[in-house]
Design an enzyme around this catalytic site. Sequence first.
Site, PDB file in Angstrom:
ATOM      1  N   HIS A 262      37.856  21.958  61.667  1.00 57.67           N
ATOM      2  CA  HIS A 262      38.700  21.278  60.688  1.00 57.67           C
ATOM      3  C   HIS A 262      37.981  20.089  60.063  1.00 57.67           C
ATOM      4  O   HIS A 262      38.244  19.744  58.910  1.00 57.67           O
ATOM      5  CB  HIS A 262      40.006  20.823  61.339  1.00 57.67           C
ATOM      6  CG  HIS A 262      40.983  21.937  61.535  1.00 57.67           C
ATOM      7  ND1 HIS A 262      41.998  21.889  62.461  1.00 57.67           N
ATOM      8  CD2 HIS A 262      41.087  23.153  60.923  1.00 57.67           C
ATOM      9  CE1 HIS A 262      42.689  23.021  62.411  1.00 57.67           C
ATOM     10  NE2 HIS A 262      42.153  23.798  61.493  1.00 57.67           N
ATOM     11  N   HIS A 397      40.043  33.486  55.533  1.00 59.85           N
ATOM     12  CA  HIS A 397      38.893  32.593  55.734  1.00 59.85           C
ATOM     13  C   HIS A 397      37.576  33.283  55.410  1.00 59.85           C
ATOM     14  O   HIS A 397      36.721  32.724  54.715  1.00 59.85           O
ATOM     15  CB  HIS A 397      38.869  32.079  57.178  1.00 59.85           C
ATOM     16  CG  HIS A 397      39.853  31.002  57.459  1.00 59.85           C
ATOM     17  ND1 HIS A 397      39.692  29.712  57.002  1.00 59.85           N
ATOM     18  CD2 HIS A 397      41.005  31.008  58.166  1.00 59.85           C
ATOM     19  CE1 HIS A 397      40.711  28.962  57.413  1.00 59.85           C
ATOM     20  NE2 HIS A 397      41.509  29.722  58.113  1.00 59.85           N
TER      21      HIS A 397
END
Length: 422
Positions: A262, A397
């Site tokens: 992240h 993703h």
Amino acid sequence: MAEPLPALMLPVSSWLRLAPHRRWLDMQGQRLLDFSKPARVEDGFAALDDDGRLPPHATADSTISARMTHVYSVAAGRGLPGCAPLAAHGVAALLGPLADHENGGWFLTPAPDGALPENPRKQAYLHSFVALAASSATVAGVPGADELLARALAVWQAHFWSEAEGVFRESFAPDWSDEEDYRGANANMHSVETCMAAADVTGDPIWRHRALRIAGRFIHELARGADYHVPEHYSRDWVLLKDYHRDSPTDALRPYGMTPGHFVEWSHLLLKLEAALLRAHGQAPAWLVEDAAALFRRGMETGWARDGAPGLLYTIDWDGTPVVHNRPHWCQAEAMTAAAALLKRTGHQHYEHWYRTLWDYIDTYMIDRRRGGWIQELDRHNRPSAVVYEGKADLYHAWQATITPLLPLAPSFATAVSLLEG
């Protein structure tokens, strides 16, 4: 649309300049799209197993459905056959069986025979992806997308956005009561992406301004104050919850500790936000690029090859000690995307090194040439694992990793494709 300045800043030898590399990216993206097409079920899209098949009694998942709708909408805008019908199927599912037609918003799974699903809470994470899907589908001209976008943004704004805090609230009961005592970085991070897409599609700059407020709170204030580590779990009054999910370290959305993947995901989102602000308004805060570089550095320092083997691990403790050594595919994809964005933005050879290193890792360990798709997770020895993520449910993703290097930093995916391909 041309991106002249970043193109000029790229090193002469950059892979991003090479036509064969760009063709390779395009080919990998199309392989992923084809692999995921069997995920269609009656009420939306469901998770595929490792072989790309639907398990027995597979049921629609709203988050997967929204992500698939977004991806296939963008792919339809590129003129890829078979993608527009899948995007239309996703829009119909989000307008129909996945929606709460009594109170508004969306459930995580279809409501069986009018009853509430097993987990009936309305989650910001899901609603962000519904709005993203609607934005992309609107650009692609998918039937019903305009209606879906209007509904999604109305719900998102009315129930989730906190004007006082400048962030999105986390979750509610089906009737919008019982707000969860939690403020989370993950849902807000994905909301930054969606806000930029919504601003491009609607023309309303308020969404871009909200993206900047979210980034300012979670990154320029909180992460910068933590030396560019990104704490993710807070109470509603912004007390850091250091013990949150200590007993559930492999949680797929809210794991214990911090997630280096992240850090790097925020990094490229800040660069895309900077580009979006410059494109729309001619100015952007200087801290966006500064913080993006610092987040990438910290993410790679804390997450890459911490146990001697290559790969970006899942989570670390508050002192930086690895907690979950497994390597989710999305962490590698987001690190690669951040390296590409920083390379375009700065031209520094350092990011070219990381861009190549990460693609070499993904190609060596994660692209599954026997069964298709990407292996979703590897263990600390880079062997297939399913501790955090089972099967091959996630197209979002991996596919975005293949198209991001081909597009400018702004505007957002669907809008950029419409300008480039038009």
